[in-house]
Design a protein around this motif. Structure first.
Motif, PDB file in Angstrom:
ATOM      1  N   THR A  43      74.717  97.313  -1.492  1.00  0.00           N
ATOM      2  CA  THR A  43      73.462  98.052  -1.424  1.00  0.00           C
ATOM      3  C   THR A  43      72.700  97.844  -2.725  1.00  0.00           C
ATOM      4  OG1 THR A  43      74.468 100.060  -2.331  1.00  0.00           O
ATOM      5  CG2 THR A  43      74.488  99.824   0.070  1.00  0.00           C
ATOM      6  N   SER A  51      62.124  99.473   2.138  1.00  0.00           N
ATOM      7  CA  SER A  51      62.301  99.538   3.585  1.00  0.00           C
ATOM      8  C   SER A  51      62.769 100.927   3.998  1.00  0.00           C
ATOM      9  CB  SER A  51      63.332  98.505   4.036  1.00  0.00           C
ATOM     10  OG  SER A  51      63.662  98.670   5.397  1.00  0.00           O
ATOM     11  N   THR A  53      64.803 101.671   6.198  1.00  0.00           N
ATOM     12  CA  THR A  53      66.229 101.636   6.519  1.00  0.00           C
ATOM     13  C   THR A  53      67.103 101.541   5.275  1.00  0.00           C
ATOM     14  OG1 THR A  53      66.282  99.219   6.699  1.00  0.00           O
ATOM     15  CG2 THR A  53      65.745 100.477   8.705  1.00  0.00           C
ATOM     16  N   ARG A  55      67.574  98.761   3.794  1.00  0.00           N
ATOM     17  CA  ARG A  55      68.238  97.467   3.925  1.00  0.00           C
ATOM     18  C   ARG A  55      67.206  96.345   3.863  1.00  0.00           C
ATOM     19  NH1 ARG A  55      73.455  97.805   6.085  1.00  0.00           N
ATOM     20  NH2 ARG A  55      74.064  99.884   6.799  1.00  0.00           N
ATOM     21  N   TRP A  67      60.620  95.466   9.162  1.00  0.00           N
ATOM     22  CA  TRP A  67      62.045  95.317   8.859  1.00  0.00           C
ATOM     23  C   TRP A  67      62.789  94.871  10.111  1.00  0.00           C
ATOM     24  CZ3 TRP A  67      59.158  99.693   9.046  1.00  0.00           C
ATOM     25  CH2 TRP A  67      59.501 100.672   9.996  1.00  0.00           C
ATOM     26  N   GLU A  68      63.998  94.406   9.901  1.00  0.00           N
ATOM     27  CA  GLU A  68      64.862  93.799  10.914  1.00  0.00           C
ATOM     28  C   GLU A  68      64.425  92.347  11.167  1.00  0.00           C
ATOM     29  OE1 GLU A  68      67.584  95.125  11.707  1.00  0.00           O
ATOM     30  OE2 GLU A  68      67.226  97.227  11.230  1.00  0.00           O
TER      31      GLU A  68
END
Length: 215
Positions: A43, A51, A53, A55, A67-68
């Motif tokens: 992390t 983001s 999330t 991530r 994101w993603e």
């Protein structure tokens, strides 16, 4: 037009960062890359700033945040419709999106047992349940798409679908999971693509080490 900025993590380990990066690079889409290396537990405090999330990858485009991995690829395909991120014809495009979504949502046994690691020496491991079935399904996808398109990539030219499966190429190689000639030929085409080579060169030069159970 505002600049696209793609935030990613370690190139040696971050399979989800690899997917949009290689898709955009192979398609010739201009973007700025910012790499934030994993901290303890894979992390980093900055991930939460970038983001919702917490991530990466995450794409910034002006005030837009995406994101993603697959969502990023879809967004970039809308911004650059002539880049050829997806196949041109509707049927092929539907297949490419279907198998990309299958990659996104499935194959958890393979992902859990065999983390992406471009520096890992080729070595087989004892495989937990489910990995063999995941490998067989992926090989079937690749074989079906290659027979349909004629190759060398899943839909002839390199596309977002190849990008979504790019980390699997490393997993199959690093953990010595496959021996089928057609599978190996597709993996060779992927690993000799200039975008793959650029990412791999940077990954191999990274100084950071992340334990496999954290990557």
């Amino acid at each position: 037009m505002d600049e696209l900025t793609l935030y990613i993590a370690n190139k040696n380990y971050s399979s989800w960062s690899f997917r949009p990066w290689i898709a955009m690079t192979a398609a010739g889409v201009p973007f700025r890359e910012e790499l934030i290396p994993f901290g303890p537990g894979a992390t980093h405090p900055r991930f939460l700033e970038l983001s919702p999330t917490g991530r990466v990858p995450v794409l910034h485009h002006g005030t837009v945040r995406v994101w993603e991995s697959l969502a990023i690829i879809e967004y970039v395909a809308e911004v650059y419709p002539d880049a050829g991120l997806w196949p041109a014809d509707r049927e092929s495009r539907s297949l490419a999106r279907s198998i990309s979504m299958e990659m996104l949502s499935g194959f958890r046994a393979l992902r859990g047992a065999c983390p992406m690691n471009l520096r890992r020496p080729i070595k087989a491991i004892e495989l937990p349940g489910g990995v063999t079935a995941d490998v067989a399904r992926i090989e079937t996808i690749w074989r079906d798409m290659l027979h349909r398109s004629g190759g060398p990539f899943l839909f002839g030219a390199f596309s977002a679908a190849d990008a979504m499966f790019a980390p699997v190429v490393n997993r199959f190689s690093a953990y010595d999971l496959v021996c089928d000639a057609e599978t190996i030929a597709y993996m060779d085409a992927m690993r000799t693509h200039p975008a793959w080579r650029a990412w791999e060169e940077a990954a191999l030069a990274e100084p950071w080490i992340v334990p496999e159970d954290e990557a």
